[in-house]
Design a protein around this motif. Structure first.
Motif, PDB file in Angstrom:
ATOM      1  N   MET A   1       4.925   5.090   7.139  1.00 48.72           N
ATOM      2  CA  MET A   1       5.146   3.688   6.781  1.00 48.72           C
ATOM      3  C   MET A   1       4.253   2.755   7.602  1.00 48.72           C
ATOM      4  N   LEU A   2       4.090   3.081   8.898  1.00 50.09           N
ATOM      5  CA  LEU A   2       3.254   2.255   9.757  1.00 50.09           C
ATOM      6  C   LEU A   2       1.799   2.277   9.278  1.00 50.09           C
ATOM      7  N   ILE A   3       1.322   3.471   8.941  1.00 46.12           N
ATOM      8  CA  ILE A   3      -0.059   3.599   8.457  1.00 46.12           C
ATOM      9  C   ILE A   3      -0.245   2.828   7.150  1.00 46.12           C
ATOM     10  N   ILE A   4       0.736   2.918   6.250  1.00 43.80           N
ATOM     11  CA  ILE A   4       0.659   2.208   4.969  1.00 43.80           C
ATOM     12  C   ILE A   4       0.648   0.694   5.191  1.00 43.80           C
ATOM     13  N   THR A   5       1.497   0.225   6.107  1.00 43.76           N
ATOM     14  CA  THR A   5       1.582  -1.209   6.399  1.00 43.76           C
ATOM     15  C   THR A   5       0.261  -1.732   6.949  1.00 43.76           C
ATOM     16  N   ILE A   6      -0.325  -0.997   7.909  1.00 45.85           N
ATOM     17  CA  ILE A   6      -1.592  -1.418   8.513  1.00 45.85           C
ATOM     18  C   ILE A   6      -2.712  -1.385   7.474  1.00 45.85           C
ATOM     19  N   ALA A   7      -2.742  -0.326   6.675  1.00 47.87           N
ATOM     20  CA  ALA A   7      -3.778  -0.206   5.645  1.00 47.87           C
ATOM     21  C   ALA A   7      -3.652  -1.332   4.622  1.00 47.87           C
ATOM     22  N   SER A   8      -2.416  -1.658   4.242  1.00 53.75           N
ATOM     23  CA  SER A   8      -2.179  -2.734   3.274  1.00 53.75           C
ATOM     24  C   SER A   8      -2.631  -4.074   3.839  1.00 53.75           C
ATOM     25  N   ALA A   9      -2.357  -4.288   5.127  1.00 48.30           N
ATOM     26  CA  ALA A   9      -2.758  -5.541   5.776  1.00 48.30           C
ATOM     27  C   ALA A   9      -4.272  -5.693   5.760  1.00 48.30           C
ATOM     28  N   TYR A  10      -4.994  -4.627   6.059  1.00 47.50           N
ATOM     29  CA  TYR A  10      -6.455  -4.678   6.043  1.00 47.50           C
ATOM     30  C   TYR A  10      -6.984  -4.905   4.629  1.00 47.50           C
ATOM     31  N   LEU A  11      -6.370  -4.243   3.643  1.00 43.74           N
ATOM     32  CA  LEU A  11      -6.812  -4.398   2.259  1.00 43.74           C
ATOM     33  C   LEU A  11      -6.585  -5.827   1.770  1.00 43.74           C
ATOM     34  N   LEU A  12      -5.402  -6.372   2.050  1.00 46.10           N
ATOM     35  CA  LEU A  12      -5.107  -7.747   1.650  1.00 46.10           C
ATOM     36  C   LEU A  12      -6.021  -8.738   2.369  1.00 46.10           C
ATOM     37  N   GLU A  13      -6.319  -8.435   3.638  1.00 46.44           N
ATOM     38  CA  GLU A  13      -7.238  -9.280   4.407  1.00 46.44           C
ATOM     39  C   GLU A  13      -8.593  -9.362   3.708  1.00 46.44           C
ATOM     40  N   ILE A  14      -9.098  -8.236   3.261  1.00 46.38           N
ATOM     41  CA  ILE A  14     -10.398  -8.187   2.592  1.00 46.38           C
ATOM     42  C   ILE A  14     -10.362  -8.958   1.277  1.00 46.38           C
ATOM     43  N   ILE A  15      -9.310  -8.747   0.479  1.00 47.48           N
ATOM     44  CA  ILE A  15      -9.203  -9.402  -0.824  1.00 47.48           C
ATOM     45  C   ILE A  15      -9.094 -10.914  -0.665  1.00 47.48           C
ATOM     46  N   TYR A  16      -8.199 -11.361   0.236  1.00 41.80           N
ATOM     47  CA  TYR A  16      -7.973 -12.791   0.425  1.00 41.80           C
ATOM     48  C   TYR A  16      -9.231 -13.468   0.977  1.00 41.80           C
ATOM     49  N   THR A  17      -9.863 -12.844   1.954  1.00 44.38           N
ATOM     50  CA  THR A  17     -11.060 -13.449   2.547  1.00 44.38           C
ATOM     51  C   THR A  17     -12.173 -13.535   1.521  1.00 44.38           C
ATOM     52  N   HIS A  18     -12.321 -12.499   0.703  1.00 49.52           N
ATOM     53  CA  HIS A  18     -13.331 -12.531  -0.356  1.00 49.52           C
ATOM     54  C   HIS A  18     -13.071 -13.699  -1.301  1.00 49.52           C
ATOM     55  N   ALA A  19     -11.805 -13.931  -1.638  1.00 47.49           N
ATOM     56  CA  ALA A  19     -11.465 -15.008  -2.573  1.00 47.49           C
ATOM     57  C   ALA A  19     -11.876 -16.370  -2.039  1.00 47.49           C
ATOM     58  N   PHE A  20     -11.758 -16.564  -0.719  1.00 42.49           N
ATOM     59  CA  PHE A  20     -12.053 -17.868  -0.131  1.00 42.49           C
ATOM     60  C   PHE A  20     -13.509 -18.024   0.299  1.00 42.49           C
ATOM     61  N   THR A  21     -14.289 -16.985   0.180  1.00 38.41           N
ATOM     62  CA  THR A  21     -15.688 -17.072   0.634  1.00 38.41           C
ATOM     63  C   THR A  21     -16.683 -16.755  -0.479  1.00 38.41           C
ATOM     64  N   THR A  22     -16.247 -16.852  -1.728  1.00 38.07           N
ATOM     65  CA  THR A  22     -17.123 -16.495  -2.843  1.00 38.07           C
ATOM     66  C   THR A  22     -18.002 -17.651  -3.301  1.00 38.07           C
ATOM     67  N   GLY A  23     -17.873 -18.815  -2.687  1.00 35.85           N
ATOM     68  CA  GLY A  23     -18.726 -19.928  -3.051  1.00 35.85           C
ATOM     69  C   GLY A  23     -18.081 -20.947  -3.953  1.00 35.85           C
ATOM     70  N   PHE A  24     -16.852 -20.696  -4.414  1.00 34.41           N
ATOM     71  CA  PHE A  24     -16.139 -21.653  -5.257  1.00 34.41           C
ATOM     72  C   PHE A  24     -15.195 -22.468  -4.376  1.00 34.41           C
ATOM     73  N   SER A  25     -15.262 -23.787  -4.483  1.00 35.65           N
ATOM     74  CA  SER A  25     -14.475 -24.656  -3.604  1.00 35.65           C
ATOM     75  C   SER A  25     -13.292 -25.273  -4.339  1.00 35.65           C
TER      76      SER A  25
END
Length: 283
Positions: A1-25
């Motif tokens: 469960m700990l590994i899944i939680t950490i992996a999910s956090a990193y995956l969501l971090e990547i997705i969310y950051t990509h959404a806010f840095t794609t050049g659309f304001s």
């Protein structure tokens, strides 16, 4: 469960950051963060008393020069200083910076909404290391924590809107947001003491001694303590140019006691341009 939680956090971090840095304001902070190596003649900074009061399209029509309104609802002086710092870091040049000065100088901090809007970029190279230190929150460096902590502004719904490039009702190349009603509602009263130690204002004055213009936009004549307030403001900041009583004979120019409506914004923009820009250029 700990590994899944950490992996999910990193995956969501990547997705969310990509959404806010794609050049659309979808907000002004995003627009500023993604703006690089441009020139803007006139930059207006401040709170909603800038966003609702200064029509940059009209400024350009009257002066022939570029203009951007970076006023933010509920903004504090430190937020404005931060936006200008980001522009300087990104090699955005300008001729003059206008900062709307009022009672908010008594609050020497960043507005929570601004910290939320800047959070997606704290782990990216879109912000300088010096700036990151200014708004540093240790917990925000952990994967996905800053998104979870600021869910209202940069949560799942906003990520979807970012990914689908859903536009807002503000043209960020202008930044003006008009109010179309008439009123004089007043919340509370203006302060009778003004701080002269606001870090954001002092940074602006020190950083831009030759480019900065401090001014105060109109308040309605019913504003409690208005005369005392403007006297204290001018004592603390002698450079400020006061337009506080400009529309005392034109009540229909106000949306509420502290904000102008569309007609008032047009009238105020014209007067400000004539007194602070056109007269200066003719001299």
């Amino acid at each position: 469960m700990l590994i899944i939680t950490i992996a999910s956090a990193y995956l969501l971090e990547i997705i969310y950051t990509h959404a806010f840095t794609t050049g659309f304001s979808r907000n002004k902070t995003q627009y500023v963060v993604q703006l690089k190596e441009a020139h803007i003649d006139y930059i207006f900074l401040g709170s909603s008393r800038v966003e609702n009061n200064i029509d940059c399209e009209l400024v350009t029509q009257l002066t022939g020069k570029s203009c951007i309104n970076l006023g933010l609802q509920g903004s504090l002086a430190n937020d404005s200083a931060a936006l200008l710092q980001i522009l300087k870091d990104h090699k955005v040049t300008y001729e003059k910076v206008f900062f709307q000065l009022d009672y908010a100088v008594n609050y020497d901090s960043y507005a929570p909404a601004f910290l939320s809007s800047i959070a997606p970029y704290q782990n990216t190279d879109l912000l300088s290391s010096e700036f990151k230190k200014q708004v540093h929150t240790p917990a925000m460096q952990l994967p996905f924590v800053r998104y979870a902590a600021n869910d209202k502004m940069i949560g799942f719904r906003e990520v979807l809107l970012q990914l689908y490039k859903k536009p807002t009702n503000i043209d960020f190349t202008n930044g003006f947001l008009a109010r179309d009603h008439v009123g004089s509602k007043l919340k509370g009263s203006l302060p009778t003491e003004i701080s002269d130690a606001n870090q954001g204002v002092n940074w602006l004055r020190k950083s831009e001694p030759n480019h900065l213009i401090l001014y105060t936009a109109p308040y309605c004549k019913n504003a409690s303590n208005r005369n005392i307030f403007v006297k204290k403001l001018e004592e603390a900041y002698p450079q400020v140019i006061s337009f506080i009583d400009l529309f005392d004979q034109t009540d229909t120019y106000f949306a509420d006691c502290g904000h102008l409506n569309r007609n008032g914004a047009s009238g105020f923009t014209r007067i400000l341009v004539e007194e602070l820009l056109l007269n200066e250029n003719s001299n």
